[in-house]
Design an enzyme around this catalytic site. Structure first.
Site: not given
Length: 172
Positions: A148, A150, A162
């Site tokens: 993932h 971010s 993802e």
């Protein structure tokens, strides 16, 4: 674009300084996909911590540094590139020929563009969180992994993305 190239160069330099103290490198390749049908191709080098913790008859905790380049091939937007560096902790279960493992890690990544399909990352700098599982045998490893990306709310929007992948690692 010039800013992205500078960030990528800085990440590669940092990765090189971390890995210069390590022994031999392992090489890996993975192919994956995001929920938006973006295909990911990841090439990496791993440098073991050369340490074990919590060693028992069940297994041991160990880890490695993972430096990687990922090519993101999307349907709706142009391709993207990222480089990343992450410490990864691995619990390797005991076994003679085949050793199952689980892994987790948090690192950093730098993207050449802040858009991947319908996801607006807002910043080139991203955190990389991962979990995975697989098996090790002889000098090879095969596994699955979810990664993932971010920016942890540094700037909005923070859509994140993802990638779910199959990977292969060869140890030297």
């Amino acid at each position: 674009m010039k800013k992205s190239i500078t960030l990528v160069a800085a990440a590669i330099a940092a990765w090189g300084s971390v890995c210069s103290s390590a022994q031999a490198a392992d090489l890996s390749f993975s192919i994956g996909q995001t929920s938006d049908s973006t295909t990911t191709y990841r090439f990496g080098a791993q440098f073991d911590f050369d340490r074990s913790w919590l060693q028992s008859d069940v297994g041991r905790l160990t880890g490695y540094w993972d430096g990687a380049y990922t090519y993101w091939d999307g349907d709706e937007t142009s391709s993207n590139h990222s480089v990343s560096l992450a410490p990864v902790f691995v619990y390797e279960f005991a076994g003679e020929n085949v050793r199952p493992y689980v892994e987790a890690g948090i690192g950093i990544a730098f993207f050449s563009s802040t858009e991947i399909e319908n996801n607006d990352l807002s910043t080139s700098f991203q955190f990389e969180d991962r979990i995975g599982a697989g098996v090790r045998f002889a000098n090879q490893e095969v596994g699955i992994r979810a990664i993932h990306y971010s920016n942890a709310g540094i700037k909005n929007p923070n859509d994140g993305v993802e990638s779910y992948a199959l990977h292969y690692r060869l140890s030297f």
